[in-house]
Write a protein that holds these residues in place. Structure first.
Motif, PDB file in Angstrom:
ATOM      1  N   SER A   1       0.815  -1.212   0.000  1.00 31.13           N
ATOM      2  CA  SER A   1       0.000   0.000   0.000  1.00 31.13           C
ATOM      3  C   SER A   1       0.850   1.263   0.000  1.00 31.13           C
ATOM      4  O   SER A   1       0.374   2.342  -0.330  1.00 31.13           O
ATOM      5  CB  SER A   1      -0.934   0.011   1.212  1.00 31.13           C
ATOM      6  OG  SER A   1      -0.190  -0.034   2.424  1.00 31.13           O
ATOM      7  N   ASP A   2       2.135   1.144   0.366  1.00 32.64           N
ATOM      8  CA  ASP A   2       3.056   2.276   0.349  1.00 32.64           C
ATOM      9  C   ASP A   2       3.862   2.333  -0.943  1.00 32.64           C
ATOM     10  O   ASP A   2       4.796   3.130  -1.045  1.00 32.64           O
ATOM     11  CB  ASP A   2       4.019   2.196   1.538  1.00 32.64           C
ATOM     12  CG  ASP A   2       3.303   2.256   2.869  1.00 32.64           C
ATOM     13  OD1 ASP A   2       2.252   2.932   2.936  1.00 32.64           O
ATOM     14  OD2 ASP A   2       3.774   1.636   3.843  1.00 32.64           O
ATOM     15  N   GLY A   3       3.507   1.469  -1.904  1.00 33.67           N
ATOM     16  CA  GLY A   3       4.226   1.467  -3.165  1.00 33.67           C
ATOM     17  C   GLY A   3       5.358   0.465  -3.244  1.00 33.67           C
ATOM     18  O   GLY A   3       6.142   0.484  -4.198  1.00 33.67           O
TER      19      GLY A   3
ATOM     20  N   ARG B   1       0.106   5.573  -4.161  1.00 32.72           N
ATOM     21  CA  ARG B   1       0.357   4.680  -3.033  1.00 32.72           C
ATOM     22  C   ARG B   1       1.332   5.306  -2.039  1.00 32.72           C
ATOM     23  O   ARG B   1       1.066   5.336  -0.835  1.00 32.72           O
ATOM     24  CB  ARG B   1       0.893   3.344  -3.545  1.00 32.72           C
ATOM     25  CG  ARG B   1      -0.105   2.586  -4.402  1.00 32.72           C
ATOM     26  CD  ARG B   1       0.371   1.192  -4.692  1.00 32.72           C
ATOM     27  NE  ARG B   1      -0.611   0.444  -5.468  1.00 32.72           N
ATOM     28  CZ  ARG B   1      -0.515  -0.855  -5.738  1.00 32.72           C
ATOM     29  NH1 ARG B   1       0.516  -1.534  -5.299  1.00 32.72           N
ATOM     30  NH2 ARG B   1      -1.452  -1.454  -6.439  1.00 32.72           N
TER      31      ARG B   1
END
Length: 612
Positions: free
Chosen positions: A218-220, A543
């Protein structure tokens, strides 16, 4: 004189008391965590005791014995048991310690605790009926144990030196222990590394760190195992693939997690170590590479994990090695400046059975990709790209070739921007029109009209197109229905660039501002101010929340799109107007009027080959 049938024999003692003065103890309650207190001996506040309850209503721990209305009844006469002097002294010392209280509150005796002399010598009490009785606390018998009750001392005092922990995780099968650890977050896993050798061995397991890495998606954080593929040593007829892709747990996920975390740290302006800001430390500076080769302004660029493709005012398209900066190929076909281009990224990593690759010889295979380019000559060129591994020169760059497959015509002005996906090719032009073409048939699907000025930029996602115009407005269109869904207004001057990802639209304008919009509602979420001149190009990752913009003020800035805070600013990369900028997880690439392509590499010294 009371008759025998009017007396009640006290259990465990040679004594009897009047039946009218006794209270039958109810059965012990079942311990439950649903009650406000956990009581081993049932407490009835209606009956007064030798020691009053606390103000909150919770009773104090009482000496062992049988409860009656007037307190603790013991023997009618002297106890037949001879007290032990050592036991008496031991209890006396313990009671002194209890009465003295905690070390921080010396000389403050606890209220409602009897003195040592009471324990040692006993006490004579008078009840309301005038009956005198002697209570020998020291030799008072324990509870009868018929209901499995603990005596009060056992319920209140615990010898902590006899408490030993049990390593539950360490005694589990490895598979179960690893499954339990998979539910922990990073701080908990780091704590497990310090518990014991067994826990450290489990916490370093590859599967645990793979799970931690996947949670950061979700943070890339994403990894593509195909990037770690190696050529098969022996050609196998059992597989059509020529590459051997590693299994998920063959990757060193512990090292991969560390590398990705370090890469994120390098993007921040304030260096941190273990979540604590480092005083006096300078921000990490990326490695700068300048690539030259075009003979005029470089208007546009796109890049993937291996190559950069640029379009220039010199009417050529060039392919550069991302690793070395070497020019791999030059294509010509337009009669005007190449203003925009798009291609299928990493097409040579894909395998297909629809003619997406063709074989040149037994060892080296050309894989086919797709590219479109737009020009000031009002045309859109469709290209077939080809790539294959290098001939063993040691550079690892590979070879790239292209051939023009078709030319799309229809715009009456220069083609300013393009977007592609698996179904559509979308173009915008100075003629204020947006045209949508079918990618497979290359036939015109629809045309959007509504802007009063040149459409400088477009974005596309899920059959929806957003357009940004010099008239200062943005419009959202539906390709399937051909209808205009929404108009966005808010910039003070004409728009120059736009990006559309997830439910976010980000726009840059000649008013020097960047605005973040919500596509589903049309609401402006945030206005970002910081550039001094026109915001010419921007891109973002929804993201990670990272947004990169480039301006005619010759700067490249990195922002947090969710807060509007500027994270980094890079000056001196170019000596003239910046026309385009793109970034990925480890680098920023920009082009300028100064004919240069500049790469800011944050991954120097790190193995980032798996990251996408």
């Amino acid at each position: 004189m009371l008759e025998n049938d009017e007396l009640e024999q006290v259990d465990g003692a040679f004594a009897a008391v009047p039946r009218a003065l006794t209270v039958t103890r109810p059965p012990s309650p079942t311990p439950s965590f649903r009650t406000e207190s956990y009581s081993i001996i049932n407490w009835n506040p209606e009956y007064p005791s030798a020691y009053a309850a606390s103000e909150e209503g919770a009773p104090y721990c009482l000496p062992p014995g049988r409860r009656t209305v007037s307190g603790y009844y013991a023997f009618a006469g002297p106890s037949p048991l001879k007290p032990s002097r050592s036991l008496t002294l031991g209890i006396a010392r313990i009671w002194d310690a209890l009465r003295e209280g905690s070390p921080g509150k010396k000389n403050k005796r606890r209220p409602s605790l009897p003195s040592v002399s009471v324990w040692r010598d006993g006490v004579v009490t008078d009840d309301e009926d005038g009956i005198r009785e002697f209570i020998d606390y020291l030799n008072m018998p324990p509870l009868d144990g018929e209901e499995g009750e603990l005596i009060d001392d056992e319920a209140c005092f615990i010898n902590v030196t006899r408490i030993t922990g049990t390593d539950i995780v360490g005694h589990l099968p490895v598979e179960l222990a690893l499954h339990l650890l998979s539910y922990l977050d990073l701080p908990a896993i780091l704590a497990c590394l310090r518990v014991s050798r067994r826990w450290s061995h489990l916490a370093r397991d590859n599967s645990v760190w793979r799970t931690l890495f996947q949670r950061r998606e979700s943070d890339g954080w994403r990894a593509d195992l195909r990037r770690a593929a190696k050529p098969m040593p022996i050609r196998s007829s059992l597989s059509a693939s020529r590459l051997l892709v590693p299994a998920p747990l063959e990757v060193d996920w512990y090292g991969t997690y560390q590398t990705r975390a370090e890469l994120d740290r390098r993007w921040t302006a304030s260096p941190t170590i273990a979540g604590t800001e480092t005083q006096g430390a300078a921000a990490w500076e990326p490695k700068v590479r300048r690539i030259s080769g075009h003979k005029d302004s470089v208007y546009c660029l796109e890049f993937d994990s291996q190559r950069i493709i640029t379009g220039s005012r010199d009417r050529t398209i060039k392919v550069w090695s991302l690793k070395t900066g070497r020019c791999l190929a030059t294509f010509s076909g337009h009669r005007g400046s190449v203003l925009c281009l798009k291609f299928d990224k990493d097409w040579d990593l894909e395998e297909g059975d629809d003619g997406s690759w063709c074989e040149d010889d037994a060892q080296r295979i050309w894989r086919r990709g797709f590219m479109v380019s737009g020009s000031s000559d009002c045309s859109i060129c469709v290209w077939a790209l080809y790539a294959r591994p290098g001939a063993g020169d040691g550079s690892g760059d590979g070879e790239v070739a292209a051939e023009m497959a078709a030319v799309l015509r229809g715009h009456s002005g220069g083609v300013l921007d393009l977007r592609i996906d698996s179904r559509w090719i979308v173009s915008c032009s100075k003629d204020a029109l947006i045209r949508v073409w079918n990618r497979k048939t290359l036939q015109l699907h629809c045309t959007f009209r509504g802007h009063e000025g040149p459409v400088n930029a477009i974005g596309m996602q899920d059959n929806k197109v957003v357009s940004a115009s010099g008239d200062g407005r943005m419009m959202l269109w539906d390709i399937t229905s051909g209808e205009r869904l929404r108009i966005f207004e808010g910039h003070d001057r004409g728009l120059a660039c736009i990006e559309f990802k997830d439910d976010y639209i980000v726009s840059g304008s000649n008013d020097c501002k960047i605005k973040v919009w919500q596509a589903s509602t049309g609401m402006c979420l945030r206005t970002i101010v910081g550039h001094d001149l026109l915001v010419r190009a921007l891109t973002f990752d929804p993201r990670s929340g990272r947004l990169v913009s480039a301006s005619y003020d010759k700067t490249v800035k990195v922002w947090d799109m969710h807060t509007g805070k500027m994270l980094r600013e890079f000056r001196g990369c170019h000596v003239s107007h910046i026309f385009d900028v793109k970034f990925d997880h480890c680098r920023i690439v920009s082009t300028s009027h100064d004919q240069k392509v500049v790469v800011l590499d944050f991954s120097d010294g790190l193995d980032v080959s798996l990251f996408v």
